[in-house]
Write an enzyme that holds these catalytic residues in place. Structure first.
Site, mmCIF file in Angstrom:
data_model
loop_
_atom_site.group_PDB
_atom_site.id
_atom_site.type_symbol
_atom_site.label_atom_id
_atom_site.label_comp_id
_atom_site.label_asym_id
_atom_site.label_seq_id
_atom_site.Cartn_x
_atom_site.Cartn_y
_atom_site.Cartn_z
ATOM 1 N N HIS A 36 13.677 -6.286 12.661
ATOM 2 C CA HIS A 36 13.573 -7.453 13.547
ATOM 3 C C HIS A 36 13.656 -7.033 15.014
ATOM 4 C CE1 HIS A 36 15.294 -9.522 9.830
ATOM 5 N NE2 HIS A 36 14.066 -9.960 9.957
ATOM 6 N N LYS B 250 5.680 -8.754 10.385
ATOM 7 C CA LYS B 250 4.275 -8.822 9.974
ATOM 8 C C LYS B 250 4.026 -7.855 8.836
ATOM 9 C CE LYS B 250 0.074 -10.275 11.131
ATOM 10 N NZ LYS B 250 -0.091 -10.644 9.727
ATOM 11 N N LYS C 191 3.936 1.481 11.745
ATOM 12 C CA LYS C 191 2.510 1.257 12.039
ATOM 13 C C LYS C 191 2.346 0.383 13.280
ATOM 14 C CE LYS C 191 0.323 0.563 8.248
ATOM 15 N NZ LYS C 191 -0.266 0.016 7.021
ATOM 16 N N LYS D 85 6.686 -6.864 4.356
ATOM 17 C CA LYS D 85 5.697 -6.772 3.276
ATOM 18 C C LYS D 85 6.084 -7.732 2.174
ATOM 19 C CE LYS D 85 1.969 -4.340 2.339
ATOM 20 N NZ LYS D 85 1.001 -3.826 3.327
HETATM 21 P P1 NAD Z 1 -8.450 -4.299 -2.664
HETATM 22 O O1 NAD Z 1 -7.745 -5.003 -3.751
HETATM 23 O O2 NAD Z 1 -9.444 -5.044 -1.854
HETATM 24 O O3 NAD Z 1 -9.208 -3.003 -3.213
HETATM 25 C C1 NAD Z 1 -8.626 -1.980 -3.932
HETATM 26 C C2 NAD Z 1 -9.729 -1.361 -4.798
HETATM 27 O O4 NAD Z 1 -9.225 -0.194 -5.399
HETATM 28 C C3 NAD Z 1 -10.188 -2.294 -5.915
HETATM 29 O O5 NAD Z 1 -11.600 -2.389 -5.880
HETATM 30 C C4 NAD Z 1 -9.687 -1.601 -7.176
HETATM 31 O O6 NAD Z 1 -10.537 -1.816 -8.289
HETATM 32 C C5 NAD Z 1 -9.702 -0.154 -6.745
HETATM 33 N N1 NAD Z 1 -8.835 0.716 -7.513
HETATM 34 C C6 NAD Z 1 -7.590 0.486 -7.989
HETATM 35 N N2 NAD Z 1 -7.123 1.570 -8.636
HETATM 36 C C7 NAD Z 1 -8.100 2.493 -8.557
HETATM 37 C C8 NAD Z 1 -8.231 3.815 -9.026
HETATM 38 N N3 NAD Z 1 -7.259 4.421 -9.708
HETATM 39 N N4 NAD Z 1 -9.379 4.479 -8.760
HETATM 40 C C9 NAD Z 1 -10.363 3.913 -8.052
HETATM 41 N N5 NAD Z 1 -10.300 2.659 -7.586
HETATM 42 C C10 NAD Z 1 -9.186 1.967 -7.852
HETATM 43 O O7 NAD Z 1 -7.292 -3.679 -1.764
HETATM 44 P P2 NAD Z 1 -7.401 -3.226 -0.250
HETATM 45 O O8 NAD Z 1 -6.994 -4.367 0.593
HETATM 46 O O9 NAD Z 1 -8.702 -2.549 -0.037
HETATM 47 O O10 NAD Z 1 -6.179 -2.181 -0.182
HETATM 48 C C11 NAD Z 1 -6.345 -0.825 -0.584
HETATM 49 C C12 NAD Z 1 -5.232 0.009 0.037
HETATM 50 O O11 NAD Z 1 -5.277 -0.130 1.464
HETATM 51 C C13 NAD Z 1 -3.811 -0.393 -0.358
HETATM 52 O O12 NAD Z 1 -3.006 0.765 -0.393
HETATM 53 C C14 NAD Z 1 -3.358 -1.276 0.777
HETATM 54 O O13 NAD Z 1 -1.944 -1.318 0.923
HETATM 55 C C15 NAD Z 1 -4.006 -0.561 1.948
HETATM 56 N N6 NAD Z 1 -4.184 -1.395 3.128
HETATM 57 C C16 NAD Z 1 -4.906 -2.555 3.093
HETATM 58 C C17 NAD Z 1 -5.066 -3.308 4.248
HETATM 59 C C18 NAD Z 1 -5.918 -4.554 4.285
HETATM 60 O O14 NAD Z 1 -6.147 -5.076 5.403
HETATM 61 N N7 NAD Z 1 -6.430 -5.047 3.181
HETATM 62 C C19 NAD Z 1 -4.452 -2.898 5.441
HETATM 63 C C20 NAD Z 1 -3.718 -1.704 5.459
HETATM 64 C C21 NAD Z 1 -3.598 -0.966 4.295
#
Ligand code: NAD
Length: 473
Positions: free
Chosen positions: A66, A72, A96, A108
């Site tokens: 905080h 966020k 981050k 989170k």
């Molecule tokens: P998402 O759900 O849109 O996509 C994840 C994809 O990964 C899915 O298509 C899923 O089928 C695939 N997947 C899962 N396990 C897999 C494996 N073993 N091999 C290959 N593909 C696999 O999720 P996202 O939002 O793209 O998030 C992905 C990562 O990025 C996470 O670690 C998340 O914490 C991180 N992240 C996301 C954001 C955001 O804005 N969405 C921001 C920062 C970090």
């Protein structure tokens, strides 16, 4: 971030923090306060499924810090969710936000479900109930804690959260700022959907444009022509792949749940996504070689490997087989602690998650600002700038006696619209963050890797912020 087979995800965040803390001058009490998770809310609630069955849902919201408010961080829907994971991800959010100068504390959320097991109606019920639990305990609000999408969630879920919040907080003028990653029609900002993937590209582009870093890995300057493999074609992975490709890199490998594909001459990312939509799989894409396991993509021959699915996919057993010279951590925590050590020893440049995937929170910040100001970016200045530029173009033409062609005219005259302002703010943020981290790394030969340099950057900013609040002497 990294997870060691012997340590939990959160413990590993703490380990990485400790590794960096020795390069700072803050006393132990200050460092301990920064490391701890301030508030952990663990909840259980019942949901009646369409079949009539009642199931108990396990969910979490963690506010790690905080030192700045609101907090966020995204909300994840995944069967792997547990308290330790959410705590680790919340801590990463604090660091981050500090690295990219976004004035929020880290948080989170997670709901322990496999979204595919539920109907859209049931997912809506779960999301709305989760939101009302957060409201009951004051764990959500534009000035308190602002969720966003993460693994397994997207614009649809964010719209449900907003709608529930507005229904329970009628008349709250800034209510739209209670969540980001919303559809544009619901107060979202243009450019949020692709922001994390685009940020991954901007970050890697800057890394590849830094001579000192390219000398370390023995690769030529620039992202153009670099061969890239991406694991996970969701929001982050698909956009990272597309923007890297547009930036001149060659996407040679892609992986999803069902397996991986490789083509030395390059893959058309949009065509692969289209192929998956039609056939339900990335496999059997024309011209590409199939690999049975998604994990195979991590060992493919390439310059840059982008894991963009989930944590701990590169570990002690497969790290030695990684051929990439650069790993761009688009996912949170894709390397275990063992993998981190092995790859650092091999001289691989690991571009850390808490900086590389900060594009999402950066543009979420822009969305939140838009919600508080109640006006679309560019609305006030677009036409004004275009009129001014038109006048300048006419003057230049008059002075030189030469008429500009249509393309030149449009380029110069164009006033800023929302998408271009958001993207330029994101690019500036990622470039500045890269340079700050590299400067720390270059400035101290004892700093072992880029992750440690990123943590030093984050620790100094959070501690300074506490100190300026007068909390620490
Ligand atoms: P998402 O759900 O849109 O996509 C994840 C994809 O990964 C899915 O298509 C899923 O089928 C695939 N997947 C899962 N396990 C897999 C494996 N073993 N091999 C290959 N593909 C696999 O999720 P996202 O939002 O793209 O998030 C992905 C990562 O990025 C996470 O670690 C998340 O914490 C991180 N992240 C996301 C954001 C955001 O804005 N969405 C921001 C920062 C970090």
């Amino acid at each position: 971030m990294s997870t060691n087979t012997n340590y939990s995800f959160f413990k590993n965040v703490e380990k990485n923090f400790d590794k960096a803390a020795v390069f700072t001058n803050w006393d132990n009490g200050v460092l301990r306060q920064i490391k701890e998770c301030n508030s952990v809310y663990q909840m259980r609630f019942p949901i009646k499924r369409e079949s009539g069955e009642v199931v108990t849902i396990e969910a979490y919201r963690v506010q790690h810090s905080h030192h700045k408010t609101p907090c966020k961080g995204g909300i994840r829907f995944s069967i792997a969710v547990d308290q330790d994971e959410v705590m680790a991800l919340a801590a990463l959010m604090t660091y981050k936000c500090a690295i990219v100068n976004v004035p929020f504390g880290g948080a989170k959320g997670g709901i322990k479900i496999r979204p595919k097991d539920y109907t859209p109606y049931e997912l809506e019920k779960i999301t709305r109930r989760y939101t009302s639990e957060l409201i009951k305990k004051s764990f959500i609000g534009p000035g308190i804690d602002v969720p966003a999408p993460d693994y397994g969630t997207g614009e649809r879920e964010m719209a449900w959260i907003l709608d529930t919040y507005v229904a329970m907080r009628p008349g709250e003028i800034d209510a739209a700022g209670c969540v980001t990653g919303k559809p544009v029609s619901q107060g979202g900002v243009r450019g949020r959907r692709e922001a994390t993937g685009l940020g991954v590209f901007y970050g890697l582009n800057e890394v590849c444009n830094t001579q000192w870093l390219m000398d370390k890995v023995g690769l030529p300057l620039g992202i153009k022509g670099k061969r890239v493999c991406v694991q996970g074609l969701g929001n982050v992975g698909s956009h990272a792949a597309k923007f890297c490709s547009e930036g001149g890199a060659k996407i040679v490998g892609l992986a999803e749940f069902e397996g991986a594909i490789y083509n030395y001459d390059g893959l058309d990312v949009d065509a692969v996504i289209e192929h998956r939509k039609k056939t339900g799989s990335i496999l059997d894409f024309p011209g590409a070689t199939n690999f049975a396991k998604s994990q195979d993509a991590l060992e493919m021959d390439c310059d840059i490997l982008i894991p963009a699915a989930l944590e701990s996919v590169i570990h002690a057993e497969n790290a030695g087989n990684v051929k990439a010279k650069i790993i761009g951590e688009a996912a949170n925590g894709p390397l275990t602690g063992d993998a981190d050590d092995i790859l650092n020893r091999k001289g691989v440049l690991i571009v850390p998650d808490m900086y590389l995937n900060a594009g999402g929170v950066t543009v979420s910040y822009f969305e939140w600002l838009k919600n508080l100001s109640h006006v679309r970016y560019g609305r006030l200045e677009k036409r004004f700038t275009e009129n001014l530029n038109h006048h300048l173009v006419m003057q230049v033409e008059e002075m030189t006696g030469k008429a500009m062609n249509k393309v030149e005219r449009n380029l110069i005259m164009q006033g800023p619209d929302e998408i271009s302002l958001v993207r330029s703010g994101l690019e500036e943020t990622m470039i500045t963050a890269t340079r700050e981290i590299v400067e720390i790394w270059q400035g101290n030969p004892a700093v072992p890797d880029m992750r440690t340099a990123a943590y030093i950057c984050a620790i100094n900013k959070v501690a300074t912020s506490y100190a300026e609040l007068g909390i620490f002497p």
